[in-house]
Write a protein that holds these residues in place. Structure first.
Motif, short mmCIF file in Angstrom:
data_model
loop_
_atom_site.label_atom_id
_atom_site.label_comp_id
_atom_site.label_asym_id
_atom_site.label_seq_id
_atom_site.Cartn_x
_atom_site.Cartn_y
_atom_site.Cartn_z
N ARG A 43 8.20 29.14 8.77
CA ARG A 43 8.75 28.66 10.04
C ARG A 43 7.78 27.71 10.73
N ASP A 44 6.50 28.04 10.74
CA ASP A 44 5.52 27.21 11.42
C ASP A 44 5.37 25.85 10.74
N ILE A 45 5.41 25.84 9.42
CA ILE A 45 5.32 24.59 8.68
C ILE A 45 6.57 23.75 8.93
N ALA A 46 7.74 24.37 8.90
CA ALA A 46 8.99 23.66 9.16
C ALA A 46 9.01 23.11 10.59
N ASP A 47 8.42 23.83 11.53
CA ASP A 47 8.37 23.38 12.91
C ASP A 47 7.52 22.11 13.05
N VAL A 48 6.38 22.06 12.38
CA VAL A 48 5.53 20.87 12.42
C VAL A 48 6.30 19.67 11.87
N VAL A 49 6.97 19.86 10.74
CA VAL A 49 7.74 18.79 10.12
C VAL A 49 8.84 18.31 11.06
N ALA A 50 9.55 19.23 11.67
CA ALA A 50 10.65 18.88 12.58
C ALA A 50 10.14 18.15 13.82
N ARG A 51 9.01 18.58 14.36
CA ARG A 51 8.44 17.92 15.55
C ARG A 51 8.06 16.47 15.27
N GLU A 52 7.78 16.16 14.01
CA GLU A 52 7.46 14.78 13.63
C GLU A 52 8.72 13.96 13.34
N GLY A 53 9.90 14.58 13.51
CA GLY A 53 11.15 13.87 13.29
C GLY A 53 11.47 13.63 11.83
N VAL A 54 10.98 14.49 10.97
CA VAL A 54 11.16 14.34 9.53
C VAL A 54 12.14 15.38 9.02
N ASN A 55 13.04 14.96 8.15
CA ASN A 55 13.99 15.87 7.54
C ASN A 55 13.34 16.55 6.33
N MET A 56 13.47 17.87 6.26
CA MET A 56 13.00 18.62 5.10
C MET A 56 14.21 18.78 4.18
N ARG A 57 14.22 18.02 3.11
CA ARG A 57 15.35 17.99 2.18
C ARG A 57 15.47 19.28 1.38
N VAL A 87 2.18 13.58 9.20
CA VAL A 87 2.70 14.91 8.89
C VAL A 87 1.65 15.73 8.15
N MET A 88 1.02 15.12 7.15
CA MET A 88 0.00 15.85 6.39
C MET A 88 -1.17 16.27 7.28
N SER A 89 -1.58 15.38 8.17
CA SER A 89 -2.67 15.70 9.09
C SER A 89 -2.31 16.85 10.02
N ARG A 90 -1.08 16.83 10.56
CA ARG A 90 -0.64 17.91 11.45
C ARG A 90 -0.60 19.24 10.71
N LEU A 91 -0.13 19.21 9.46
CA LEU A 91 -0.09 20.45 8.68
C LEU A 91 -1.50 20.97 8.40
N GLU A 92 -2.42 20.07 8.08
CA GLU A 92 -3.81 20.47 7.81
C GLU A 92 -4.48 21.07 9.03
N GLN A 93 -4.00 20.72 10.22
CA GLN A 93 -4.58 21.24 11.46
C GLN A 93 -4.17 22.68 11.76
N LEU A 94 -3.12 23.17 11.10
CA LEU A 94 -2.74 24.57 11.31
C LEU A 94 -3.88 25.45 10.81
N PRO A 95 -4.30 26.45 11.59
CA PRO A 95 -5.52 27.20 11.27
C PRO A 95 -5.48 27.96 9.95
N GLN A 98 -4.88 25.93 4.04
CA GLN A 98 -6.08 25.63 3.27
C GLN A 98 -6.05 24.22 2.69
N SER A 99 -4.87 23.76 2.25
CA SER A 99 -4.77 22.41 1.70
C SER A 99 -3.35 21.89 1.77
N VAL A 100 -3.24 20.58 1.85
CA VAL A 100 -1.95 19.88 1.82
C VAL A 100 -2.15 18.70 0.88
N ARG A 101 -1.25 18.57 -0.10
CA ARG A 101 -1.38 17.41 -0.99
C ARG A 101 -0.01 16.90 -1.39
N ARG A 102 0.02 15.64 -1.70
CA ARG A 102 1.25 14.98 -2.13
C ARG A 102 1.40 15.21 -3.63
N LEU A 103 2.59 15.66 -4.03
CA LEU A 103 2.85 15.89 -5.45
C LEU A 103 3.56 14.70 -6.08
#
Length: 105
Positions: A43-57, A87-95, A98-103
């Protein structure tokens, strides 16, 4: 470049326009987020994505590895590099992340 515009009898009536970026130009980008597994993580990850105005497909999550981590994979509709990096930076800021990477994408 239009001769009708350049030779318009009332140039003061002309205004400049900028059509900007086309809306809807999005690209699917797959991200992987590794974080400490806990209730509400997805939920917290989805919230960060939504706040950035990005659709999670799409998204999948696997939790409770031996080390207590969860791995979330999500495909996001991204408009450009700037938005992806934000988006990646905001996700990395969640306490607990541990890591965020593009696949891919």
């Amino acid at each position: 470049d239009c001769p009708n515009v350049r030779n318009h009898p009332e140039p003061e009536r002309l205004i400049e326009l900028d059509w900007g970026q086309k809306l809807g130009d999005v690209y699917p980008v797959e991200l992987q987020v590794v974080a400490h597994d806990r209730a509400g993580l997805f939920r917290d990850i989805a919230d960060v994505v939504a706040r950035e105005g990005v659709n999670m497909r799409s998204a999948t999550a696997e939790g409770s590895n031996k080390d207590g981590t969860a791995v979330l994979r999500a495909t996001l509709d991204i408009r450009g590099t700037e938005q992806l990096l934000r988006v990646m930076s905001r996700l990395e800021q969640l306490p607990y992340v541990q890591s965020v990477r593009r696949l891919s994408g």
